[in-house]
Design an enzyme around this catalytic site. Structure first.
Site, PDB file in Angstrom:
ATOM      1  N   CYS A 112       0.814  -1.228   0.000  1.00  0.00           N
ATOM      2  CA  CYS A 112       0.000   0.000   0.000  1.00  0.00           C
ATOM      3  C   CYS A 112       0.841   1.268   0.000  1.00  0.00           C
ATOM      4  O   CYS A 112       0.315   2.349  -0.303  1.00  0.00           O
ATOM      5  CB  CYS A 112      -0.956  -0.003   1.189  1.00  0.00           C
ATOM      6  SG  CYS A 112      -2.013  -1.459   1.270  1.00  0.00           S
ATOM      7  N   HIS A 235      -3.426   7.145   2.824  1.00  0.00           N
ATOM      8  CA  HIS A 235      -3.831   5.853   2.280  1.00  0.00           C
ATOM      9  C   HIS A 235      -5.197   5.500   2.849  1.00  0.00           C
ATOM     10  O   HIS A 235      -5.425   5.588   4.056  1.00  0.00           O
ATOM     11  CB  HIS A 235      -2.793   4.792   2.654  1.00  0.00           C
ATOM     12  CG  HIS A 235      -3.226   3.395   2.397  1.00  0.00           C
ATOM     13  ND1 HIS A 235      -3.836   3.009   1.222  1.00  0.00           N
ATOM     14  CD2 HIS A 235      -3.150   2.274   3.175  1.00  0.00           C
ATOM     15  CE1 HIS A 235      -4.113   1.708   1.282  1.00  0.00           C
ATOM     16  NE2 HIS A 235      -3.704   1.252   2.441  1.00  0.00           N
ATOM     17  N   ASN A 265     -10.214  -0.205   0.469  1.00  0.00           N
ATOM     18  CA  ASN A 265      -8.751  -0.149   0.442  1.00  0.00           C
ATOM     19  C   ASN A 265      -8.275  -0.686  -0.904  1.00  0.00           C
ATOM     20  O   ASN A 265      -8.376  -1.881  -1.165  1.00  0.00           O
ATOM     21  CB  ASN A 265      -8.194  -0.981   1.598  1.00  0.00           C
ATOM     22  CG  ASN A 265      -6.672  -0.981   1.651  1.00  0.00           C
ATOM     23  OD1 ASN A 265      -6.001  -0.565   0.709  1.00  0.00           O
ATOM     24  ND2 ASN A 265      -6.120  -1.478   2.751  1.00  0.00           N
TER      25      ASN A 265
END
Length: 310
Positions: A112, A235, A265
């Site tokens: 990520c 994020h 996500n």
């Protein structure tokens, strides 16, 4: 002159999977997902669309936005942990699809935090005058590595792509500071075997601490303060983690990007997807100071302080 962003683009699959739909598949509830993660729905790519297909559309839109032809791109960097296959890289596949015949190409694997790693890598090539234009893509098809019977992970992830074209920008704009980091001892908390495996408690503790600390450190490196920050793009993993970073910067909630509710996500794609959303909505203006910060499996993290504008 500093390296900055001169073009943006994104792609999101058409199919929307709501929490209500997931209630039918597994032992979970809309309330449980929303209160713990902030996620209400996510986009899931169809079987005939793979990672490179999503990356291509986002990349093409970024090139169009920059007014740059594929032949002008010197390097393609793709941040992903869900490539179409082990090799060739997604970056090489994009080079062919785009017709970027002059471009070198490679994938960046930092989960990520991958988009931060790729942007900082691009910065080095641009500011040393090695390359003029670098295409940076964050793209994931996480739906193909999620165990759809595991309620602890399946509810979290979505598919999508975001891309930027990077080059030299006018004085005072572009990347003003950055931080990249890793802690391999935490690799056991978030990894992939056949599917994604995560120790949610440990990852949460790490992320809450690291996101806030990284935000403060990039400001210190740039000789700036919290008061200088105009917008935060964290994020999009979990609203509680994002809130912790916002509170550390003492920003009002309307100055933080929140797209996790709509897209879940999307790993390396989440920051560029959110960036495009905020720019297109007019919430980011020229000369705004943006903090972009992410964390991921590895464990990895990265933060960038960027002065917006060409």
């Amino acid at each position: 002159m500093s390296a900055g962003i001169i073009g943006i683009g994104r792609y999101l699959p058409e199919r929307i999977v709501t929490n209500k739909e997931l209630e039918q598949r597994m032992d979970t509830s809309d309330e449980w997902i929303r209160t713990r993660t902030g996620i209400e729905e996510r986009r899931i790519a169809s079987d005939d669309i793979d990672t490179s297909d999503m990356g291509y559309i986002a990349a093409k839109r970024a090139l169009d936005d920059a007014g740059i032809s594929p032949e002008q791109i010197d390097l393609i960097l793709v941040a992903t942990v869900t490539p179409d296959r082990a090799f060739p890289s997604v970056a090489c596949m994009l080079q062919e699809k785009l017709g970027a015949v002059r471009a070198a190409a490679l994938d960046v694997s930092a989960a990520c935090a991958g988009f931060m790693y790729a942007m900082v890598t691009a910065k080095q090539f641009i500011e040393t005058n090695t390359y003029k234009y670098v295409l940076v893509v964050g793209v994931e098809k996480l739906s193909k590595i999620v165990d759809w019977t595991d309620r602890n992970t399946a509810v979290l992830f979505g598919d999508g792509a975001g891309a930027v074209v990077m080059g030299k920008v006018s004085e005072g704009r572009g990347i003003v500071s950055f931080e990249l980091g890793a802690d391999g001892t935490g690799g056991k908390y978030l990894y992939q075997d056949d599917f994604v495996v995560m120790n949610g408690r440990e990852v949460f503790k790490f992320a809450v601490r690291q996101m806030g600390e990284s935000c403060i450190r990039v400001l210190e490196k740039a000789g700036l303060t919290k008061a200088d920050v105009d917008f935060l793009i964290p994020h999009q993993a979990n609203i509680r983690i994002m809130e912790a970073a916002r509170e550390r910067l003492e920003l009002p909630i309307d100055r933080m990007s929140i797209t996790v509710n709509k897209y879940g996500n999307t790993s390396a794609a989440s920051i560029p997807i959110s960036l495009v959303e905020e720019v297109e909505a007019g919430r980011i203006q020229d000369d705004d100071l943006i903090i972009m910060v992410g964390f991921g499996g590895g464990l990895t993290w990265g933060a960038i302080a960027l002065r917006w504008g060409k």
